[in-house]
Design a protein around this motif. Structure first.
Motif, mmCIF file in Angstrom:
data_model
loop_
_atom_site.group_PDB
_atom_site.id
_atom_site.type_symbol
_atom_site.label_atom_id
_atom_site.label_comp_id
_atom_site.label_asym_id
_atom_site.label_seq_id
_atom_site.Cartn_x
_atom_site.Cartn_y
_atom_site.Cartn_z
ATOM 1 N N UNK A 1 3.418 -0.163 -16.459
ATOM 2 C CA UNK A 1 3.156 0.224 -14.993
ATOM 3 C C UNK A 1 1.674 0.166 -14.681
ATOM 4 N N UNK A 2 1.091 0.774 -13.670
ATOM 5 C CA UNK A 2 -0.503 0.647 -13.226
ATOM 6 C C UNK A 2 -0.378 2.134 -12.376
ATOM 7 N N UNK A 3 -1.572 2.547 -12.617
ATOM 8 C CA UNK A 3 -2.054 3.860 -11.997
ATOM 9 C C UNK A 3 -3.253 3.564 -11.061
ATOM 10 N N UNK A 4 -2.840 3.867 -9.803
ATOM 11 C CA UNK A 4 -3.808 3.585 -8.435
ATOM 12 C C UNK A 4 -4.365 5.030 -7.980
ATOM 13 N N UNK A 5 -5.794 5.151 -8.142
ATOM 14 C CA UNK A 5 -6.367 6.477 -7.719
ATOM 15 C C UNK A 5 -7.105 5.984 -6.431
ATOM 16 N N UNK A 6 -6.881 6.966 -5.441
ATOM 17 C CA UNK A 6 -7.481 6.769 -4.154
ATOM 18 C C UNK A 6 -8.273 7.755 -3.492
ATOM 19 N N UNK A 7 -9.308 7.665 -3.064
ATOM 20 C CA UNK A 7 -10.315 8.599 -2.524
ATOM 21 C C UNK A 7 -9.983 8.314 -0.759
ATOM 22 N N UNK B 1 0.898 -1.030 -0.006
ATOM 23 C CA UNK B 1 -0.053 0.150 -0.035
ATOM 24 C C UNK B 1 0.782 1.164 -0.142
ATOM 25 N N UNK B 2 0.306 2.453 -0.630
ATOM 26 C CA UNK B 2 1.128 3.435 -0.454
ATOM 27 C C UNK B 2 1.332 4.064 0.999
ATOM 28 N N UNK B 3 2.567 4.545 1.373
ATOM 29 C CA UNK B 3 2.774 4.884 2.727
ATOM 30 C C UNK B 3 1.556 5.764 3.275
ATOM 31 N N UNK B 4 1.302 5.479 4.558
ATOM 32 C CA UNK B 4 0.126 6.448 5.235
ATOM 33 C C UNK B 4 -0.978 6.660 4.529
ATOM 34 N N UNK B 5 -1.678 5.574 3.741
ATOM 35 C CA UNK B 5 -2.707 5.796 3.096
ATOM 36 C C UNK B 5 -3.951 6.101 4.034
ATOM 37 N N UNK B 6 -4.019 5.652 5.196
ATOM 38 C CA UNK B 6 -5.031 5.815 6.236
ATOM 39 C C UNK B 6 -6.402 5.249 5.833
ATOM 40 N N UNK B 7 -7.431 5.700 6.208
ATOM 41 C CA UNK B 7 -8.774 5.161 5.718
ATOM 42 C C UNK B 7 -9.014 5.798 4.393
ATOM 43 N N UNK B 8 -9.646 4.744 3.706
ATOM 44 C CA UNK B 8 -9.848 4.944 2.350
ATOM 45 C C UNK B 8 -11.459 4.768 1.924
ATOM 46 N N UNK B 9 -12.099 5.684 1.191
ATOM 47 C CA UNK B 9 -13.283 5.379 0.835
ATOM 48 C C UNK B 9 -13.323 4.264 -0.228
ATOM 49 N N UNK B 10 -12.646 4.666 -1.433
ATOM 50 C CA UNK B 10 -12.423 3.552 -2.493
ATOM 51 C C UNK B 10 -11.387 3.787 -3.367
ATOM 52 N N UNK B 11 -10.860 2.740 -3.947
ATOM 53 C CA UNK B 11 -9.621 2.802 -4.763
ATOM 54 C C UNK B 11 -9.977 2.252 -6.116
ATOM 55 N N UNK C 1 -11.299 11.138 -6.908
ATOM 56 C CA UNK C 1 -10.320 10.630 -6.170
ATOM 57 C C UNK C 1 -9.442 11.796 -5.765
ATOM 58 N N UNK C 2 -8.706 11.403 -4.712
ATOM 59 C CA UNK C 2 -7.952 12.791 -4.077
ATOM 60 C C UNK C 2 -6.366 12.420 -4.159
ATOM 61 N N UNK C 3 -6.103 11.341 -4.665
ATOM 62 C CA UNK C 3 -4.553 11.127 -4.716
ATOM 63 C C UNK C 3 -4.446 10.049 -5.926
ATOM 64 N N UNK C 4 -3.319 10.328 -6.738
ATOM 65 C CA UNK C 4 -2.990 9.409 -7.820
ATOM 66 C C UNK C 4 -1.577 8.731 -7.599
ATOM 67 N N UNK C 5 -1.248 7.503 -7.906
ATOM 68 C CA UNK C 5 -0.020 6.962 -7.844
ATOM 69 C C UNK C 5 0.316 6.250 -9.002
ATOM 70 N N UNK C 6 1.672 6.091 -8.998
ATOM 71 C CA UNK C 6 2.156 5.231 -10.101
ATOM 72 C C UNK C 6 3.083 4.168 -9.872
ATOM 73 N N UNK C 7 3.166 2.811 -10.269
ATOM 74 C CA UNK C 7 4.096 1.949 -9.773
ATOM 75 C C UNK C 7 4.424 1.189 -11.191
#
Length: 347
Positions: free
Chosen positions: A220-226, A202-212, A236-242
Motif C-alpha cells: 500500500x501507500x501512505x499519503x500525507x497532505x497539508x 486525488x483524494x475527494x475534495x482535496x482543495x488547495x494543498x500546500x504540500x504532500x 500535515x493535516x490529513x493522512x490517507x492510505x491506498x
C-alpha cells in the motif's frame, strides 16, 4: 567508473515480488562545509570516516539521496559538474547523462565558461526528484519524468504531469510511484516495463494543498497532505492510505488515523515506511527532519538539524529527538533520509 552495485535478486522481485519491510532506522544526511555528513538514528551519533567514504564539499552541487539503497544523486542545474550516482558508504560511482530538459522548456539555462562563480549558488526550483531501481534511474524535472538505464547515455520520457505539476518519485517493490503535487494524482509505473500499472486519483475534495508526501510500501501507500489554510506548525493535516497490490478494485485513497505497526519517514524528496520496533521507530508515528535557523552575535547564519515526530491521532503535538548534529551554513541545501545499502533491504 563503476556501475552502481545492486543486490542479487530475481526478475520476479523486480516485477513486483514481495519484499520484507525493514525496521532499520535511517540516517539524516546533509551537506556541509566539511563534506557530506550522516547522523545515524540507530546509533544516535554522527558517522565518521570509518563508516562512510569522505565526500568533499563542492559549491553549487546538489546532493539528493535515495532513502533505500544508499545511493546519492549528485548534479547541479548549471551543468558545471557531471551528473553521477555515488554510494557514500562504499565510494562507488556511476556516471549519468546531463539532466534532461523538461518538455515545458526549450533549452537549459546558459552558463559561460568564464562566468564568475558565486560563493553561494542559488537553488533553482526545477522540481528535481528521482529514485532508482535495479534497471536504472528515474528523474523528474518540471512536468516530465525520464528514465535512463544504468550505463545508458540518454534519458527516455516516461510520464508527463498535468497542469505542469512538479512531482515526487519513489521506488518500492519493483514499482515507481510518481505523485503530481498540484493534482495529487499518483501514477504507479512498473520498473521493469516502464508502463503505467495503475493510477490513484486525488483524494475527494482535496482543495488547495500546500504540500504532500507519498510514502509507498510493498502493498500500500501512505499519503500525507497539508491543506492550504489549515493549521500552521504541523507537517500535515490529513493522512490517507491506498492499497495498490492484490486489490480487487482500483486503488483509492481513504482517510486513516492508524497505519498499524509501522512508522513513516518523509523529507522534501522521498517518503517511506519502516516496521515499528520497541528500540526503534514507534508505531503510528511520522518522522520529519527539522532545520533550526541560528544567528550568531557576529551576524553569521547557521542551521542545526533535528528530528521531529508526531502521532497520526495527535497532529498538533510534535516531539523531538534532540540530535547533536552540529551547525552547518544554510548555503549547502536541504537534509534528507538515507539507509545504508547493507541495511536497507533494497529491491
Amino acid at each position: 567508473m563503476l556501475a552502481p552495485p545492486v543486490p542479487e535478486m530475481s526478475m520476479e522481485t523486480e516485477h513486483g515480488g514481495h519484499e520484507e519491510e525493514s525496521a532499520m532506522l535511517p540516517c539524516v544526511a546533509f551537506a556541509s562545509e566539511h563534506g557530506y555528513k550522516f547522523f545515524s538514528l540507530a546509533h544516535m551519533r554522527m558517522l565518521n570516516s570509518v563508516d562512510v567514504r569522505p565526500m568533499p564539499p563542492v559549491l553549487g552541487r546538489r546532493l539528493v539521496p535515495s532513502p533505500y539503497g544508499g545511493m546519492v544523486l549528485a548534479t547541479d542545474v548549471c551543468y558545471r559538474h557531471p551528473c553521477h550516482l555515488v554510494d557514500p558508504f562504499t565510494g562507488s560511482r556511476a556516471p549519468l547523462p546531463d539532466l534532461p530538459i523538461p518538455f515545458s522548456e526549450k533549452e537549459p539555462v546558459g552558463c559561460l565558461s568564464d562566468e564568475p562563480r558565486l560563493r553561494c549558488a542559488r537553488v533553482t526550483d526545477d522540481g528535481l526528484a528521482w529514485d532508482w531501481s535495479r534497471r536504472g534511474v528515474m528523474v523528474a524535472r518540471g512536468d516530465m519524468a525520464f528514465f535512463c538505464e544504468h550505463g545508458g547515455e540518454r534519458w527516455m520520457p516516461v510520464h508527463q504531469s498535468k497542469l505542469g505539476s512538479p512531482m515526487t518519485v519513489n521506488y518500492r517493490g519493483g514499482l515507481f510511484f510518481v505523485l503530481e503535487l498540484r493534482t495529487l494524482k499518483t501514477t504507479i509505473i512498473d520498473a521493469g516495463t516502464l508502463q503505467a500499472r495503475t493510477k490513484i486519483p486525488a483524494p475527494p475534495g482535496f482543495g488547495d494543498v500546500d504540500y504532500a508526501y507519498l510514502a509507498p510500501s510493498t502493498d500500500d501507500a501512505i499519503l500525507l497532505v497539508h491543506r492550504a489554510g489549515d493549521s500552521d506548525g504541523v507537517v500535515f493535516t490529513k493522512a490517507y492510505c491506498a492499497r495498490h497490490r492484490d486489490s480487487q478494485r482500483p486503488p483509492r485513497w481513504r482517510p486513516v488515523l492508524d497505519i498499524g505497526d509501522r512508522a513513516v519517514f518523509v523529507d522534501g524528496a522521498h517518503g517511506f515506511t519502516v516496521t515499528a520496533d520497541p528500540t526503534g521507530a514507534k508505531a503510528n508515528r511520522v518522522y520529519v527532519i527539522l532545520a533550526h535557523q541560528l544567528t550568531h552575535p557576529c551576524g553569521r547564519l547557521a542551521v542545526a538539524y533535528d528530528v521531529g515526530f508526531t502521532d497520526l491521532t495527535r497532529l498538533e503535538r510534535m516531539g523531538r529527538l534532540n540530535l547533536n548534529t552540529g551547525e552547518v551554513e544554510p548555503m549547502w541545501g536541504r537534509p534528507h533520509w538515507i539507509i545504508p545499502r547493507n541495511e536497507s533491504g533494497r529491491r
